[in-house]
Design a protein around this motif. Sequence first.
Motif, short mmCIF file in Angstrom:
data_model
loop_
_atom_site.label_atom_id
_atom_site.label_comp_id
_atom_site.label_asym_id
_atom_site.label_seq_id
_atom_site.Cartn_x
_atom_site.Cartn_y
_atom_site.Cartn_z
N UNK A 229 -3.77 -11.03 18.47
CA UNK A 229 -2.80 -12.13 18.38
C UNK A 229 -2.16 -12.26 17.00
N UNK A 230 -2.81 -11.74 15.98
CA UNK A 230 -2.27 -11.88 14.61
C UNK A 230 -1.65 -10.56 14.16
N UNK A 231 -2.31 -9.48 14.35
CA UNK A 231 -1.85 -8.12 14.14
C UNK A 231 -1.86 -7.71 12.67
N UNK A 232 -1.26 -8.48 11.78
CA UNK A 232 -1.15 -8.10 10.37
C UNK A 232 -1.95 -9.06 9.49
N UNK A 233 -2.62 -8.49 8.42
CA UNK A 233 -3.50 -9.29 7.56
C UNK A 233 -3.28 -8.88 6.11
N UNK A 234 -3.38 -9.87 5.21
CA UNK A 234 -3.33 -9.57 3.78
C UNK A 234 -4.64 -8.95 3.34
N UNK A 235 -4.58 -8.00 2.43
CA UNK A 235 -5.80 -7.35 1.94
C UNK A 235 -6.78 -8.38 1.40
N UNK A 236 -6.29 -9.32 0.60
CA UNK A 236 -7.17 -10.28 -0.05
C UNK A 236 -7.86 -11.19 0.96
N UNK A 237 -7.17 -11.52 2.05
CA UNK A 237 -7.74 -12.45 3.04
C UNK A 237 -8.86 -11.81 3.84
N UNK A 238 -8.88 -10.48 3.94
CA UNK A 238 -9.95 -9.80 4.69
C UNK A 238 -10.84 -8.98 3.75
N UNK A 239 -10.83 -9.35 2.46
CA UNK A 239 -11.72 -8.75 1.46
C UNK A 239 -11.52 -7.24 1.34
N UNK A 240 -10.26 -6.81 1.28
CA UNK A 240 -9.95 -5.40 1.09
C UNK A 240 -9.18 -5.23 -0.21
#
Length: 260
Positions: A229-240
């Motif tokens: 449902x979201x598809x795209x994520x910021x690196x910082x928000x997913x600890x990457x």
Amino acid sequence: MTTALYLEHYLDSLEHLPIELQRNFTLLRDLDARAQNLMQTIDKYATEYLEGLAYPTNKSSSMSSDKKKELISNIQKMFNKSKEYGDDKVQLAIQTYELVDKHIRRLDNDLARFEAEIQEKAAASSSRSVEETPGNKSKNRSKKTKEKDKKRSRDSSEDESVAAKTKKKQKRGGSKAQTAKAAEVAIAAPLTHPSDVLDMPVDPNEPTYCLCHQVSYGEMIACEVPDCPIEWFHFACVNLTTKPKGKWYCPKCLEERKKK
């Protein structure tokens, strides 16, 4: 029906009108000529009758009673015939008027129908323009923005992979110059801090992503689940900090996969 078709049909209906009008006018002229001839004959008989009455004592010019009756009878018949000609002329005139009026009424009806069709087309056009609202346009704009973000993420991922390979070569070779060059490639697309993005003016039509429900910025990674449902994520928000090797799944989709 287009304007050309209306005009073509109307001109077709007028094809025989000149011939019919010419026939009626010819008959009117003929009746009028006959009536004029009768009136001249009536004048002649009337003059002859009056002259016979003017000289009753003159035997040479006296008129017999039978002659007088004959003249009166002829005058009466001619008057009746002249009246018939006049009635025929009136009927022809009425017929000619109705003939022209019929085509005028048809022209009015065609104009009314043509105006109604124009109004229907205008109404249909306005309804289509209502469907193309700013909301729909913003959705199209958001879709284009999302495609640009995907392309930018792919480009940044390619840059990271190139930087990683360069670092491995630098470790093997032990060259400081190569290490510095690889570091420059690795930081070519620096991460943008979320606080910096929140301070920037945001377009209300701009789509949002990630767990933080913010607009796209910096490095982003896409979940491998097609129905995410979201598809795209910021690196910082997913600890990457860098793109992981192989397939990557967001926390929600990963949890769903573990349940299965």
